[in-house]
Design an enzyme around this catalytic site. Structure first.
Site, PDB file in Angstrom:
ATOM      1  N   GLY A 166     -72.680   0.353 -48.667  1.00 45.96           N
ATOM      2  CA  GLY A 166     -73.266   0.546 -47.347  1.00 45.96           C
ATOM      3  C   GLY A 166     -73.133  -0.676 -46.460  1.00 45.96           C
ATOM      4  N   GLN A 177     -66.852  11.706 -59.813  1.00 48.55           N
ATOM      5  CA  GLN A 177     -68.176  12.014 -59.282  1.00 48.55           C
ATOM      6  C   GLN A 177     -68.406  13.524 -59.235  1.00 48.55           C
ATOM      7  OE1 GLN A 177     -69.772  11.749 -55.065  1.00 48.55           O
ATOM      8  NE2 GLN A 177     -70.787   9.974 -55.974  1.00 48.55           N
ATOM      9  N   CYS A 202     -75.646  12.258 -51.055  1.00 47.68           N
ATOM     10  CA  CYS A 202     -74.945  12.861 -49.918  1.00 47.68           C
ATOM     11  C   CYS A 202     -75.943  13.547 -48.994  1.00 47.68           C
ATOM     12  CB  CYS A 202     -73.907  13.863 -50.399  1.00 47.68           C
ATOM     13  SG  CYS A 202     -73.017  14.665 -49.037  1.00 47.68           S
TER      14      CYS A 202
END
Length: 331
Positions: free
Chosen positions: A214, A81, A112
């Protein structure tokens, strides 16, 4: 609907199952990724790495943060990433990563919410600058020649769903191979209930795979969210910290919880890897963030937690854990 066991592809890269390790900032180094693979993860994504650090040849970035263990590729691909808001710098960084031949996929962080990232225009700030987001994704793809995925949040503020529109642009204009969708806004970080209905809407409308992340902390929550959204896969994050057994449980490879002996053995493996990665002293300090996850799972209290937080080396931590190991061994 496919089973989480079923294989699939991301941009032509074979992924053996649909349970993946999320990019964990400041945590997801080679041994954390390898740990997830040992317990069944079909793919693991690195902690976020600065495109500027790679472009400018920062020593720590280009050695420590780009380190990939050979065994990571067993059982599935590895993704790196990157984050950054400059398309030219991203193109350069992506090219460097591809030239090294270390990873199979490049993932971009556009979710982020931490201020030190967003104030530079990177991370979740991209939600408010979709043209730059598309340019950065295009540059990563052009520079690397590898499949590019993007991790997004639902929007910047509560009620904002701009992440859905950006996901479509990233796929249709930048050729992004898949979207990892965290259906919470950047404003709430990890608080509140993820909007799985919004994720399901994205799954139905996007002409590319959507990976859900999530709120996935146990088998029940993973299964329910996967079935509710119809996502192509699930990405475990905070729920897997100190609990790599969750990958095996979600995949149906085990039903029971780990024993105290297994937990201690796994912690010992992590400690050995930290020494190999950073040395005894620096690794010892780094491990302070890891100890609470395992101590909590062991059912131990604050006395042990606090003692481990005061350690400076791995050997000091081993000495503190020795009496517990002895008790568990004779239990």
């Amino acid at each position: 609907m496919p089973s989480l066991h079923d294989s699939w592809e991301i941009g032509g890269v074979h992924v053996p199952n649909r349970v993946l390790l999320a990019p964990l900032a400041g945590i997801g180094n080679w041994f954390v990724r390898l740990q997830a693979k040992r317990y069944g993860a079909g793919m693991a994504v690195s902690e976020m790495v600065s495109s500027f650090g790679i472009h400018h040849g920062n020593e720590k970035t280009c050695t420590e943060m780009l380190r990939v263990h050979p065994d990571e590729h067993r059982g599935g691909p590895v993704a790196l990433q990157l984050f950054g808001q400059d398309p030219d710098v991203m193109r350069s960084a992506a090219a460097t990563v591809a030239e090294r031949g270390l990873v199979d996929i490049i993932d971009l962080n556009m979710g982020c919410p931490v201020p030190k990232v967003t104030k530079t225009g990177a991370g979740a700030a991209m939600l408010k600058d979709p043209d730059t987001a598309v340019a950065v994704a295009s540059a990563a793809r052009e520079g690397s020649g590898l499949p590019v995925t993007v991790k997004l949040r639902s929007g910047d503020r509560k009620g904002d769903t701009s992440g859905v529109a950006l996901a479509h642009r990233l796929v249709e204009e930048a050729g992004v191979a898949a979207i990892t969708f965290h259906p919470r806004s950047a404003q709430v970080h990890h608080k509140g209930t993820p909007d799985y209905d919004l994720a399901a809407e994205l799954v139905r409308s996007l002409p590319a795979p959507v990976i859900l992340t999530g709120g996935l902390h146990d088998v029940a929550s993973v299964t329910a969210a996967y079935e509710r959204t119809g996502a192509a896969g699930v990405m475990l994050a905070r729920g897997s910290l100190g609990n790599p057994w969750l990958f095996s449980q979600v995949l149906g490879l085990r039903d029971d919880e780990p024993t105290r002996e297994e937990i201690l053995e796994e912690l010992d493996w992590v400690m050995e890897c930290a020494v190999q990665h950073m040395g005894a002293e620096r690794g010892g300090r780094y491990l302070r963030k890891f100890y609470p996850w395992y101590v909590t799972r062991l059912g131990e209290g604050n006395v042990l937690q606090q003692a481990l937080q005061r350690t400076d080396t791995v050997e000091q931590a081993r000495s503190i854990l020795a009496p517990l190991r002895a008790r568990v061994a004779v239990a």
